[in-house]
Write a protein that holds these residues in place. Sequence first.
Motif, PDB file in Angstrom:
ATOM      1  N   GLY A 113       1.356 -11.254  -5.308  1.00 23.77           N
ATOM      2  CA  GLY A 113       0.465 -11.682  -4.225  1.00 23.77           C
ATOM      3  C   GLY A 113       0.461 -10.789  -2.999  1.00 23.77           C
ATOM      4  O   GLY A 113      -0.143 -11.121  -1.992  1.00 23.77           O
ATOM      5  N   VAL A 114       1.163  -9.645  -3.072  1.00 23.56           N
ATOM      6  CA  VAL A 114       1.105  -8.698  -1.952  1.00 23.56           C
ATOM      7  C   VAL A 114       0.068  -7.639  -2.297  1.00 23.56           C
ATOM      8  O   VAL A 114       0.329  -6.729  -3.081  1.00 23.56           O
ATOM      9  CB  VAL A 114       2.475  -8.020  -1.709  1.00 23.56           C
ATOM     10  N   PHE A 115      -1.124  -7.773  -1.726  1.00 20.72           N
ATOM     11  CA  PHE A 115      -2.235  -6.903  -2.126  1.00 20.72           C
ATOM     12  C   PHE A 115      -2.338  -5.658  -1.246  1.00 20.72           C
ATOM     13  O   PHE A 115      -1.923  -5.678  -0.094  1.00 20.72           O
ATOM     14  CB  PHE A 115      -3.539  -7.688  -2.124  1.00 20.72           C
ATOM     15  N   GLY A 116      -2.861  -4.602  -1.820  1.00 21.44           N
ATOM     16  CA  GLY A 116      -3.041  -3.350  -1.078  1.00 21.44           C
ATOM     17  C   GLY A 116      -1.717  -2.687  -0.720  1.00 21.44           C
ATOM     18  O   GLY A 116      -1.632  -1.924   0.242  1.00 21.44           O
ATOM     19  N   ALA A 117      -0.690  -2.971  -1.516  1.00 22.86           N
ATOM     20  CA  ALA A 117       0.664  -2.490  -1.181  1.00 22.86           C
ATOM     21  C   ALA A 117       0.713  -0.966  -1.125  1.00 22.86           C
ATOM     22  O   ALA A 117       1.347  -0.388  -0.240  1.00 22.86           O
ATOM     23  CB  ALA A 117       1.681  -3.013  -2.179  1.00 22.86           C
ATOM     24  N   MET A 118       0.024  -0.314  -2.066  1.00 23.28           N
ATOM     25  CA  MET A 118       0.092   1.148  -2.114  1.00 23.28           C
ATOM     26  C   MET A 118      -0.519   1.766  -0.858  1.00 23.28           C
ATOM     27  O   MET A 118       0.095   2.613  -0.223  1.00 23.28           O
ATOM     28  CB  MET A 118      -0.625   1.646  -3.370  1.00 23.28           C
ATOM     29  N   GLU A 119      -1.698   1.324  -0.475  1.00 31.53           N
ATOM     30  CA  GLU A 119      -2.393   1.893   0.684  1.00 31.53           C
ATOM     31  C   GLU A 119      -1.595   1.642   1.964  1.00 31.53           C
ATOM     32  O   GLU A 119      -1.412   2.535   2.785  1.00 31.53           O
ATOM     33  CB  GLU A 119      -3.798   1.293   0.844  1.00 31.53           C
ATOM     34  N   LYS A 120      -1.125   0.401   2.110  1.00 34.74           N
ATOM     35  CA  LYS A 120      -0.387   0.047   3.330  1.00 34.74           C
ATOM     36  C   LYS A 120       0.915   0.826   3.431  1.00 34.74           C
ATOM     37  O   LYS A 120       1.340   1.211   4.510  1.00 34.74           O
ATOM     38  CB  LYS A 120      -0.091  -1.458   3.347  1.00 34.74           C
ATOM     39  N   THR A 121       1.549   1.040   2.268  1.00 37.46           N
ATOM     40  CA  THR A 121       2.830   1.759   2.285  1.00 37.46           C
ATOM     41  C   THR A 121       2.600   3.247   2.528  1.00 37.46           C
ATOM     42  O   THR A 121       3.337   3.878   3.283  1.00 37.46           O
ATOM     43  CB  THR A 121       3.583   1.534   0.966  1.00 37.46           C
ATOM     44  N   GLN A 122       1.553   3.765   1.892  1.00 39.38           N
ATOM     45  CA  GLN A 122       1.213   5.177   2.074  1.00 39.38           C
ATOM     46  C   GLN A 122       1.019   5.501   3.560  1.00 39.38           C
ATOM     47  O   GLN A 122       1.396   6.575   4.021  1.00 39.38           O
ATOM     48  CB  GLN A 122      -0.084   5.491   1.323  1.00 39.38           C
ATOM     49  N   ALA A 123       0.449   4.558   4.278  1.00 37.68           N
ATOM     50  CA  ALA A 123       0.186   4.778   5.698  1.00 37.68           C
ATOM     51  C   ALA A 123       1.479   4.967   6.491  1.00 37.68           C
ATOM     52  O   ALA A 123       1.476   5.564   7.570  1.00 37.68           O
ATOM     53  CB  ALA A 123      -0.607   3.602   6.264  1.00 37.68           C
ATOM     54  N   LEU A 124       2.591   4.454   5.964  1.00 39.30           N
ATOM     55  CA  LEU A 124       3.882   4.589   6.659  1.00 39.30           C
ATOM     56  C   LEU A 124       4.633   5.857   6.273  1.00 39.30           C
ATOM     57  O   LEU A 124       5.581   6.257   6.930  1.00 39.30           O
ATOM     58  CB  LEU A 124       4.787   3.388   6.334  1.00 39.30           C
ATOM     59  N   ALA A 125       4.223   6.461   5.146  1.00 41.23           N
ATOM     60  CA  ALA A 125       4.937   7.638   4.636  1.00 41.23           C
ATOM     61  C   ALA A 125       4.251   8.891   5.146  1.00 41.23           C
ATOM     62  O   ALA A 125       3.233   9.302   4.639  1.00 41.23           O
ATOM     63  CB  ALA A 125       4.949   7.604   3.108  1.00 41.23           C
ATOM     64  N   ARG A 132      11.481   3.411  -1.474  1.00 44.83           N
ATOM     65  CA  ARG A 132      11.641   1.958  -1.382  1.00 44.83           C
ATOM     66  C   ARG A 132      11.735   1.504   0.070  1.00 44.83           C
ATOM     67  O   ARG A 132      11.286   0.416   0.420  1.00 44.83           O
ATOM     68  CB  ARG A 132      12.891   1.517  -2.154  1.00 44.83           C
ATOM     69  N   THR A 133      12.324   2.352   0.922  1.00 44.49           N
ATOM     70  CA  THR A 133      12.411   2.023   2.348  1.00 44.49           C
ATOM     71  C   THR A 133      11.018   1.809   2.931  1.00 44.49           C
ATOM     72  O   THR A 133      10.807   0.901   3.728  1.00 44.49           O
ATOM     73  CB  THR A 133      13.119   3.154   3.127  1.00 44.49           C
ATOM     74  N   HIS A 134      10.059   2.657   2.519  1.00 37.78           N
ATOM     75  CA  HIS A 134       8.688   2.494   3.032  1.00 37.78           C
ATOM     76  C   HIS A 134       8.083   1.168   2.576  1.00 37.78           C
ATOM     77  O   HIS A 134       7.446   0.473   3.361  1.00 37.78           O
ATOM     78  CB  HIS A 134       7.807   3.659   2.565  1.00 37.78           C
ATOM     79  N   PHE A 135       8.287   0.826   1.295  1.00 35.51           N
ATOM     80  CA  PHE A 135       7.797  -0.477   0.815  1.00 35.51           C
ATOM     81  C   PHE A 135       8.443  -1.609   1.613  1.00 35.51           C
ATOM     82  O   PHE A 135       7.787  -2.574   2.000  1.00 35.51           O
ATOM     83  CB  PHE A 135       8.095  -0.651  -0.676  1.00 35.51           C
ATOM     84  N   ALA A 136       9.745  -1.479   1.851  1.00 37.82           N
ATOM     85  CA  ALA A 136      10.461  -2.527   2.584  1.00 37.82           C
ATOM     86  C   ALA A 136       9.900  -2.666   3.998  1.00 37.82           C
ATOM     87  O   ALA A 136       9.636  -3.787   4.463  1.00 37.82           O
ATOM     88  CB  ALA A 136      11.951  -2.197   2.628  1.00 37.82           C
ATOM     89  N   GLN A 137       9.672  -1.533   4.671  1.00 39.83           N
ATOM     90  CA  GLN A 137       9.131  -1.586   6.030  1.00 39.83           C
ATOM     91  C   GLN A 137       7.730  -2.186   6.038  1.00 39.83           C
ATOM     92  O   GLN A 137       7.367  -2.929   6.948  1.00 39.83           O
ATOM     93  CB  GLN A 137       9.112  -0.186   6.660  1.00 39.83           C
ATOM     94  N   MET A 138       6.958  -1.883   5.000  1.00 36.94           N
ATOM     95  CA  MET A 138       5.613  -2.449   4.889  1.00 36.94           C
ATOM     96  C   MET A 138       5.704  -3.981   4.761  1.00 36.94           C
ATOM     97  O   MET A 138       4.976  -4.707   5.448  1.00 36.94           O
ATOM     98  CB  MET A 138       4.909  -1.839   3.664  1.00 36.94           C
ATOM     99  N   LEU A 139       6.624  -4.464   3.916  1.00 37.05           N
ATOM    100  CA  LEU A 139       6.752  -5.913   3.721  1.00 37.05           C
ATOM    101  C   LEU A 139       7.198  -6.609   5.008  1.00 37.05           C
ATOM    102  O   LEU A 139       6.795  -7.735   5.285  1.00 37.05           O
ATOM    103  CB  LEU A 139       7.747  -6.203   2.582  1.00 37.05           C
TER     104      LEU A 139
END
Length: 274
Positions: A113-125, A132-139
């Motif tokens: 149920g976490v949508f757009g995870a790739m785009e949102k995470t990419q924006a942090l990298a 995984r740290t980027h995914f964690a920060q996104m969440l």
Amino acid sequence: MKIDLHNHSYYSDGVLSPTEVVRLAKEQGCDMFALTDHDTVDGLAEAKTEADKLGMQFIPGVEVSAMWSNMTIHILGLGVDAENEVLQAGLKQHQDFRQLRAEKMARGLGGAGVFGAMEKTQALAKKGMITRTHFAQMLIQEGVCKDMRSVFKRFLTGKKPGGVGGKWAQFDEVIAWIHAAGGKAALAHPFRYRMTNTKVKRMMSDLADNGCDGVEVVTGSSSKDEITLTSQWARELGMLSSQGSDYHGWPHQRIRIGHLLDMPNPENSIWRDW
Ligand SMILES: [Zn+2]
Ligand SMILES: [Zn+2]
């Protein structure tokens, strides 16, 4: 002498640019400093330029993921030649796997149920590597989790949504890459792997038998007991001692560059000939 041989920039999962990390290290009074991004040497040239400008001794480094006994561990390469082809080819394999893993993680999170995870995470990298740290920060930013601890409790590990097993090179191969590039190999943060002490020692012994030069005796989060134990084992196994904060610069991480407890046996340090 203030020495910090484990730091990250935004070329992997740190927040600051290499220049900014080096400046911060100088402000904190570091005399010797290593940049050790995950599976990349791309930030080293920039960091060296700034360190030279500030008159600080710079050690080019890298933190390479590796498999030991089916578990992911981290091996630091210190004093590596970033141009070395063996090292570069090895790191390229890991970078490719990281990209694949990021896509799988994003799919796993989408299923939860976490949508757009790739785009949102990419924006942090900032430099393309997605960790995984980027995914964690996104969440955390999205309000799905409140901190890193709860992220890894609910996501990104084992059979949880976004959990993808490591497919890194074997530890002996990683040690060989580092040696090919003229560096010294050191096991990073030995007490952060969820292993019993017996197993940690077995891992260190196995690594030493395969040519690993040293172990990180003091990290930014080490307790005094851990430092004493690691230093004892290092001496028994003929491994050199390293130290580093593992600074990343994310909010709520209390680690500071160069702020470390004392190493018990500095005469056995990995930098003694540098
Ligand atoms: Zn690490
Ligand atoms: Zn690290």
